[in-house]
Write a protein that holds these residues in place. Structure first.
Motif, PDB file in Angstrom:
ATOM      1  N   GLY A  22       0.796  -1.215   0.000  1.00 45.73           N
ATOM      2  CA  GLY A  22       0.000   0.000   0.000  1.00 45.73           C
ATOM      3  C   GLY A  22       0.829   1.265   0.000  1.00 45.73           C
ATOM      4  O   GLY A  22       0.358   2.325  -0.445  1.00 45.73           O
ATOM      5  N   GLN A  25       1.095   3.782  -2.968  1.00 43.21           N
ATOM      6  CA  GLN A  25       0.109   4.828  -3.257  1.00 43.21           C
ATOM      7  C   GLN A  25       0.706   6.225  -3.152  1.00 43.21           C
ATOM      8  O   GLN A  25       0.285   7.148  -3.860  1.00 43.21           O
ATOM      9  CB  GLN A  25      -1.068   4.737  -2.284  1.00 43.21           C
ATOM     10  CG  GLN A  25      -1.829   3.437  -2.309  1.00 43.21           C
ATOM     11  CD  GLN A  25      -2.766   3.325  -1.113  1.00 43.21           C
ATOM     12  OE1 GLN A  25      -2.995   4.289  -0.388  1.00 43.21           O
ATOM     13  NE2 GLN A  25      -3.313   2.147  -0.898  1.00 43.21           N
ATOM     14  N   ARG A  26       1.668   6.389  -2.264  1.00 43.98           N
ATOM     15  CA  ARG A  26       2.226   7.715  -1.990  1.00 43.98           C
ATOM     16  C   ARG A  26       3.437   8.042  -2.865  1.00 43.98           C
ATOM     17  O   ARG A  26       4.031   9.122  -2.740  1.00 43.98           O
ATOM     18  CB  ARG A  26       2.609   7.807  -0.511  1.00 43.98           C
ATOM     19  CG  ARG A  26       1.432   7.601   0.432  1.00 43.98           C
ATOM     20  CD  ARG A  26       1.816   7.797   1.885  1.00 43.98           C
ATOM     21  NE  ARG A  26       2.730   6.764   2.368  1.00 43.98           N
ATOM     22  CZ  ARG A  26       2.340   5.582   2.852  1.00 43.98           C
ATOM     23  NH1 ARG A  26       1.043   5.293   2.893  1.00 43.98           N
ATOM     24  NH2 ARG A  26       3.212   4.703   3.285  1.00 43.98           N
ATOM     25  N   GLN A  32       6.332   3.880  -8.744  1.00 44.61           N
ATOM     26  CA  GLN A  32       5.362   2.785  -8.688  1.00 44.61           C
ATOM     27  C   GLN A  32       5.624   1.771  -9.789  1.00 44.61           C
ATOM     28  O   GLN A  32       5.635   0.557  -9.554  1.00 44.61           O
ATOM     29  CB  GLN A  32       3.943   3.337  -8.818  1.00 44.61           C
ATOM     30  CG  GLN A  32       3.488   4.176  -7.646  1.00 44.61           C
ATOM     31  CD  GLN A  32       2.011   4.529  -7.745  1.00 44.61           C
ATOM     32  OE1 GLN A  32       1.220   3.743  -8.236  1.00 44.61           O
ATOM     33  NE2 GLN A  32       1.645   5.702  -7.284  1.00 44.61           N
ATOM     34  N   GLU A  49      -2.764  -3.358  -3.749  1.00 45.82           N
ATOM     35  CA  GLU A  49      -2.746  -2.103  -3.001  1.00 45.82           C
ATOM     36  C   GLU A  49      -4.151  -1.814  -2.504  1.00 45.82           C
ATOM     37  O   GLU A  49      -5.121  -2.447  -2.918  1.00 45.82           O
ATOM     38  CB  GLU A  49      -2.294  -0.948  -3.893  1.00 45.82           C
ATOM     39  CG  GLU A  49      -3.249  -0.709  -5.055  1.00 45.82           C
ATOM     40  CD  GLU A  49      -2.961   0.549  -5.848  1.00 45.82           C
ATOM     41  OE1 GLU A  49      -2.513   1.528  -5.234  1.00 45.82           O
ATOM     42  OE2 GLU A  49      -3.205   0.537  -7.059  1.00 45.82           O
ATOM     43  N   GLU A  51      -7.109   1.451  -1.227  1.00 49.76           N
ATOM     44  CA  GLU A  51      -7.614   2.718  -1.745  1.00 49.76           C
ATOM     45  C   GLU A  51      -8.247   3.517  -0.615  1.00 49.76           C
ATOM     46  O   GLU A  51      -9.070   3.000   0.135  1.00 49.76           O
ATOM     47  CB  GLU A  51      -8.655   2.476  -2.837  1.00 49.76           C
ATOM     48  CG  GLU A  51      -9.208   3.762  -3.437  1.00 49.76           C
ATOM     49  CD  GLU A  51     -10.183   3.524  -4.574  1.00 49.76           C
ATOM     50  OE1 GLU A  51     -10.001   4.122  -5.641  1.00 49.76           O
ATOM     51  OE2 GLU A  51     -11.135   2.730  -4.380  1.00 49.76           O
ATOM     52  N   ASN A  56      -6.208   8.124  -3.437  1.00 55.42           N
ATOM     53  CA  ASN A  56      -5.706   7.538  -4.676  1.00 55.42           C
ATOM     54  C   ASN A  56      -6.871   6.913  -5.423  1.00 55.42           C
ATOM     55  O   ASN A  56      -7.941   6.693  -4.854  1.00 55.42           O
ATOM     56  CB  ASN A  56      -4.637   6.480  -4.389  1.00 55.42           C
ATOM     57  CG  ASN A  56      -5.177   5.270  -3.629  1.00 55.42           C
ATOM     58  OD1 ASN A  56      -5.838   5.410  -2.611  1.00 55.42           O
ATOM     59  ND2 ASN A  56      -4.882   4.076  -4.107  1.00 55.42           N
ATOM     60  N   ASP A  57      -6.661   6.674  -6.706  1.00 55.21           N
ATOM     61  CA  ASP A  57      -7.640   5.954  -7.510  1.00 55.21           C
ATOM     62  C   ASP A  57      -7.022   4.617  -7.876  1.00 55.21           C
ATOM     63  O   ASP A  57      -6.063   4.545  -8.642  1.00 55.21           O
ATOM     64  CB  ASP A  57      -8.002   6.734  -8.767  1.00 55.21           C
ATOM     65  CG  ASP A  57      -9.101   6.053  -9.567  1.00 55.21           C
ATOM     66  OD1 ASP A  57      -8.850   4.940 -10.091  1.00 55.21           O
ATOM     67  OD2 ASP A  57     -10.209   6.601  -9.665  1.00 55.21           O
ATOM     68  N   VAL A  58      -7.561   3.541  -7.310  1.00 53.07           N
ATOM     69  CA  VAL A  58      -6.935   2.240  -7.440  1.00 53.07           C
ATOM     70  C   VAL A  58      -6.930   1.756  -8.887  1.00 53.07           C
ATOM     71  O   VAL A  58      -5.978   1.111  -9.334  1.00 53.07           O
ATOM     72  CB  VAL A  58      -7.619   1.215  -6.502  1.00 53.07           C
ATOM     73  CG1 VAL A  58      -9.000   0.846  -6.982  1.00 53.07           C
ATOM     74  CG2 VAL A  58      -6.760  -0.016  -6.299  1.00 53.07           C
ATOM     75  N   GLN A  61      -4.086   3.503 -10.824  1.00 52.22           N
ATOM     76  CA  GLN A  61      -2.777   2.993 -10.443  1.00 52.22           C
ATOM     77  C   GLN A  61      -2.540   1.585 -10.973  1.00 52.22           C
ATOM     78  O   GLN A  61      -1.442   1.261 -11.429  1.00 52.22           O
ATOM     79  CB  GLN A  61      -2.624   3.039  -8.920  1.00 52.22           C
ATOM     80  CG  GLN A  61      -2.482   4.463  -8.408  1.00 52.22           C
ATOM     81  CD  GLN A  61      -2.226   4.519  -6.923  1.00 52.22           C
ATOM     82  OE1 GLN A  61      -2.977   3.964  -6.133  1.00 52.22           O
ATOM     83  NE2 GLN A  61      -1.175   5.208  -6.523  1.00 52.22           N
ATOM     84  N   GLU A  62      -3.568   0.754 -10.926  1.00 55.12           N
ATOM     85  CA  GLU A  62      -3.406  -0.601 -11.465  1.00 55.12           C
ATOM     86  C   GLU A  62      -3.064  -0.557 -12.953  1.00 55.12           C
ATOM     87  O   GLU A  62      -2.245  -1.338 -13.437  1.00 55.12           O
ATOM     88  CB  GLU A  62      -4.696  -1.402 -11.257  1.00 55.12           C
ATOM     89  CG  GLU A  62      -5.150  -1.529  -9.819  1.00 55.12           C
ATOM     90  CD  GLU A  62      -4.361  -2.544  -9.025  1.00 55.12           C
ATOM     91  OE1 GLU A  62      -4.362  -3.720  -9.418  1.00 55.12           O
ATOM     92  OE2 GLU A  62      -3.762  -2.169  -8.015  1.00 55.12           O
ATOM     93  N   ALA A  76      -6.735  -5.002  -6.640  1.00 54.74           N
ATOM     94  CA  ALA A  76      -7.287  -3.934  -5.815  1.00 54.74           C
ATOM     95  C   ALA A  76      -7.653  -4.528  -4.469  1.00 54.74           C
ATOM     96  O   ALA A  76      -8.530  -5.376  -4.381  1.00 54.74           O
ATOM     97  CB  ALA A  76      -8.528  -3.335  -6.476  1.00 54.74           C
TER      98      ALA A  76
END
Length: 307
Positions: A22, A25-26, A32, A49, A51, A56-58, A61-62, A76
């Protein structure tokens, strides 16, 4: 494709051990992507990760991780039901499933009251809200991908596990000991996915390991869902106070040498886990990756457990 086919194919794609990270996310997008690629190179089966609403928007990011890699499954863990309309979640999952067949697992979860209430929304009726959300996803007029996207629910207690059994391909559990994995498998039965997270710390000094572990447990022990779940397995008010007793910390965070951590992963597998997500505790991503590098040789040949 039948549910059982999707479960079987997902088990094969995931393998025994993946990563929950997780902290990514930052990180900037390039960091990433670099971390996801390194985790893939090491041979882990997945990278998951969480959410936070507004954090964040999972799905975005995926997609970035999938673009940077060629084999690894992304997950997710979870897509927060308070973050978007259920039809939007269904559409986003379908888009990822169409673009990267067999490489995305959709975890859906209700999150926690302290986290949702501070967004201005009201956390209430979590089980009912999850049912309604799944109804909304299933009603969405979205063209499904040729290969279905496996859907798992974040589930700790019996009624949510039963919903995961009846309305999804299985469950994703977090902040749980192996005893919970055995209990969850009993509820889910043999034909659903069970994907628990296991925090780890590659440190043999007890004081140092527990200090690192308590930086992790202190936050989660402020969330009633986790506390109430742990009490089902014999942990007392004293165990869950503050950052947790030694007994609780040792149950939630596997620490020690490579053999000790591999043994904990094997406990989950033998208790019925299909895929164990290790979460290396570290102050930064390079430190987490170093632990994953050291552990890869010990964890990836882990015993097959129930499979």
């Amino acid at each position: 494709m039948a549910v059982s086919d999707t479960v079987t194919e997902t088990r094969q794609a995931l393998g025994p051990v993946g990563v929950w990270l997780g902290a990514l996310q930052r990180e900037p997008a390039e960091s990433q992507r670099s971390a996801a690629l390194r985790i893939e190179e090491l041979g882990y089966g997945s990278v998951f990760e969480g959410e936070l609403v507004g954090g964040n928007d999972v799905f975005a990011q995926e997609a970035a991780w999938l673009c940077a890699t060629s084999r690894i499954v992304t997950g997710a863990g979870i897509a927060n039901i308070w973050a978007r309309h259920p039809a939007t979640a269904q559409a986003a999952a379908a888009a990822l499933g169409d673009a990267w067949p067999g490489r995305f697992v959709l975890g859906v979860g209700v999150s926690h009251a302290p986290l949702i209430d501070k967004t201005g929304m009201t956390y209430e009726r979590p089980l009912e809200r999850m049912r309604e959300y799944l109804d909304g996803m299933d009603r969405a007029t979205v063209t499904p991908p040729a290969r279905p996207v496996p859907r798992v629910l974040a589930a700790l207690r019996r009624r949510m596990l039963e919903l995961a059994r009846d309305r999804a391909h299985g469950a994703h559990s977090y902040f749980v000991p192996p005893e919970h994995t055995a209990d969850a498998r009993e509820v889910l039965g043999p034909d659903r996915l069970l994907i628990p997270e296991q925090a780890i710390c590659l440190e043999t000094d007890p004081a140092a390991a527990r200090a690192t572990a308590r930086e992790h447990t202190s936050f989660y022990l402020s969330l009633p869902n986790y506390v109430n779940n742990l009490k089902r397995f014999g942990f007392t008010d004293e165990d869950v106070a503050g950052a947790g007793s030694d007994r609780l910390v040792d149950a939630i965070v596997a620490w020690g040498d490579k053999g000790a951590i591999a043994a904990r992963v094997r406990e989950h597998r033998d208790a019925g886990a299909d895929h164990v997500l290790i979460q290396p505790l570290s102050k930064d991503i390079p430190g987490a990756l170093r632990q994953l590098e050291e552990l890869a040789g010990a964890l990836l040949p882990v015993s097959p457990g129930r499979r």
